[in-house]
Design a protein around this motif. Structure first.
Motif: not given
Lengths: 274, 421
Positions: B40, B42, B45-46, B65-67, B69
């Protein structure tokens, strides 16, 4: 004569400007508010602002300097690794006689032709079993094992162009294989070493894919992965921040190139028999 | 290494084979904290990070956590899954769900006791494959059209509130582009596979057979669709392919730059477009075959929370999913960033706080809930390839390299090759 030179200069200047336009556009885009970036193809921002830089530097929750520092750590290590081990390997292939030399050389060349995706999963499994996922090791350690066959090949070719007589002379003076490498080959190899250093740095700096795959924790991410974070197909993208940080990340690459490029020329002057 | 030259599905398939071969006995990675992965932009993610913090302060276990795009996420997840190192809790898109569920990469959540009692019935079944529940819906969403009514009124047109047919839509688009210089009545949606699914269902059949092995939509329907948009392009009511190619990003879209009065998309995406458009965007159903008949549309979850099959923390993973779904703080934090929330309770919590576009998206889903058709089976294995293939074929038609007839044939062939493998 004079007019011809003027024409040549004008032509070159125009050509240079055309080539530079995308870069200039990126720099000016980084100074525009988000809404203005795509509505204006010109180079002068109407409402110049440094806001994108502040936004980009902080927006991901981690200071952008952290990503730059991570990238620098990895790049520096890779440069050292490649320069040291690729030159050693190349020396062995070019000068030493050992069983299976030709076969091994062919195998090494074959690894250049292997697409990265074929080895990706096997590599991932190895690094996972070593517990190296989410560390810098998967990026760094291979470079200390001379796995970049392209650089090995480059240096093998270069060493082959150095006269063997120099080795013979050194041997008469009492040098062993190590001494020849250290005292004869390495100094003469410096243009190839610099080329290797520059390319190792730039390629690693831009190497998005393995850094994406192996790094996960925010504070361990590198520049290319962080830059991609500004874009997302499923939501709105932070173009301004992206361009601003792209400008920032260009700086180390340009510096490295400018500094090392002089050394290539200097190295050239030193080659050859005296 | 360029991931785009290599299909993610191939990567996943290849990996499944090599993973088995390279697994060294007695040498497995130690189990660290529970890993949570999502894709997702920014803001997503926040928000998820904040919700995870709330989980921690409510006595939840440790997590990492891992994120990434959207596009990059799938390259990474395919590699991780093949390397037997998938995250414990992961965000899954409906486009790839069957690929992962079908390969045994996801855990059956049936016995883990996640409280899904509040979920909308259409969404509760969204993560079901082969009779097992592999995913919990994150959202209740449907396809929609966002209309800049102020622009329409200025051009002297009017938008029927109770929906309109595709013919009426074409008339509208032609009138609009005729009355305002330099604009188009609509962006070109020929390559929009998800909008096409609604169109296909309006023509009487589901797009895929129940087992996901076949394309059930007829070639004629596909051809009709391509022809419809080709006609709009010819009439200059939709832009040429050149223009469409340059206006795919939200910031560059025709509606954002004032060159078209409407845009299609999943309902919650209206919140991404709204900040770029001055007047409020009205959320409406997409055009219909018979005016007012919304049976072609459906409500389902587009994204799911899943637990990977190899997870070493299945209980904690299930607890976390339950928390994200039901906890009021988590619901408030996430808002409609993952889509319109999938339960009445969550929608009530969120709509009070959502900005006006978000509230309109929620109202839209509640409004059409009783009128839409049954939600289809999860998209079949290979859906991702069909999605890009459909867009590519539409592009070729747009550039005049193919005709609607040959494009339809090509797509049917592609579906034949891709599905049921």
């Amino acid at each position: 004569m004079r007019t011809r030179r003027v024409f040549a200069h004008v032509g070159l200047t125009v050509g240079a400007l055309i080539m530079l336009y995308p870069l200039l556009w990126m720099i000016t885009a980084s100074l525009r508010p988000n809404t203005e970036i795509f509505t204006d193809a010109g180079l002068v921002p109407e409402h110049p602002t440094l806001g994108n830089y502040a936004l980009g530097w902080h927006s991901t929750g981690v200071n952008f300097g952290v990503y730059i520092a991570n990238s620098l750590i990895i790049c520096t290590a890779v440069v050292i690794g490649n320069v040291l081990t690729c030159s050693l390997t190349a020396y062995a292939f070019a000068r030493l006689k050992f069983v299976g030399r030709k076969t091994l050389f062919a195998l090494m060349l074959a690894t250049i032709m292997l697409p990265g995706h074929v080895t990706l999963i096997a590599q991932y499994s190895i690094f996972r079993n070593l517990n190296w996922i989410d560390t810098f090791w998967p990026m760094i350690v291979p470079s200390f094992l001379a796995t970049d066959a392209f650089f090995v090949f480059l240096m093998v070719q270069f060493i082959r162009s150095i006269p063997v007589e120099l080795d013979d002379a050194a041997r008469i003076d009492g040098c062993g294989a190590w001494g020849i490498y250290r005292r004869i080959i390495l100094p003469l190899l410096s243009p190839a070493l610099v080329t290797t250093a520059i390319f190792s740095f730039i390629w690693t700096w831009n190497n998005f894919f393995s850094q994406l795959i192996y790094l996960s924790t925010r504070t361990k991410l590198t520049v290319p992965v962080a830059l991609r974070g500004f874009l997302d197909a499923t939501g709105s993208s932070e173009w301004g921040a992206l361009f601003a940080m792209s400008v920032v990340t260009l700086v180390p690459v340009v510096v490295v190139f400018v500094v090392f490029q002089r050394r290539i020329l200097a190295g050239m002057a030193h080659t050859g028999l005296k | 290494m360029n991931p785009s030259t290599f299909s993610r599905r191939t990567l996943l398939g290849l990996g499944a084979a090599t993973a088995a071969a390279t697994m060294l006995p007695g040498c497995s990675a130690k189990s660290g904290p529970m890993r949570v992965a999502w894709y997702g932009p920014d803001p997503v993610t926040k928000a998820i990070n904040k919700a995870l913090d709330a989980w921690k302060s409510n006595g939840g276990t440790d997590f990492a956590p891992e994120s990434a795009p959207f596009d990059d996420y799938w390259d990474k997840l395919a590699t991780q899954t093949s390397g037997n190192n998938a995250p414990d809790v992961l965000r899954m898109s409906m486009s790839y769900f069957s690929d992962y569920a079908g390969r045994g990469a996801l855990k059956d959540l049936g016995s883990l006791g996640i409280d899904t009692s509040g979920l909308d019935p259409d969404v509760a079944g969204s993560g079901t494959a082969d009779g097992k529940n592999f995913g919990i819906g994150q959202s209740s969403i449907s396809y929609a059209m966002y209309v800049d009514e102020a622009a329409v009124k200025k051009a002297g047109g009017s938008v029927p509130k109770q929906g309109w047919t595709w013919d009426a839509f074409a008339e509208f688009a032609k009138d609009y582009s005729g009355s305002v210089q330099g604009t188009f009545g609509s962006s070109d949606q020929a390559g929009n596979f998800q909008l096409f699914e609604v169109f296909a269902r309006q023509h009487g059949t589901e797009m895929f057979s129940d087992d996901g092995g076949k394309l059930t939509t007829s070639k004629d329907t596909i051809q009709e669709w391509f022809q419809y948009w080709a006609d709009l392009r010819t009439a200059k009511a939709a832009p040429s392919q050149n223009v469409s190619g340059e206006t795919t990003a939200i910031e560059k879209s025709l509606v954002a730059t004032g060159k078209a009065p409407l845009q299609f998309g999943w309902v919650q995406q209206v919140t991404f477009y709204q900040p770029l458009v001055k007047s409020p965007l009205t959320v409406l159903p997409v055009p219909q075959d018979k005016a007012g008949d919304l049976k072609g549309q459906f409500i389902k979850a587009l994204d799911l929370w899943c637990v990977s099959a190899a997870s070493k923390h299945p209980e904690d993973a299930a607890k976390l999913i339950g928390f994200l779904l039901n906890d009021e703080t988590a619901i408030k934090t996430i808002g409609i960033l993952l889509g319109v929330p999938p339960s009445k309770k969550a929608r009530d919590v969120v709509s009070a706080e959502a900005d006006s576009a978000g509230a309109r998206a929620i109202a839209y889903v509640e409004d059409i809930a009783g009128k839409v058709g049954p939600s289809p089976q999860p998209w079949p294995k290979g859906y991702g390839e069909l999605l890009t293939g459909f867009g590519r074929i539409a592009e070729n038609i747009g550039f005049g390299k193919a005709t609607p007839a040959s494009g339809a044939t090509e797509f049917v062939e592609l579906a034949g090759k891709t599905l049921g493998q």
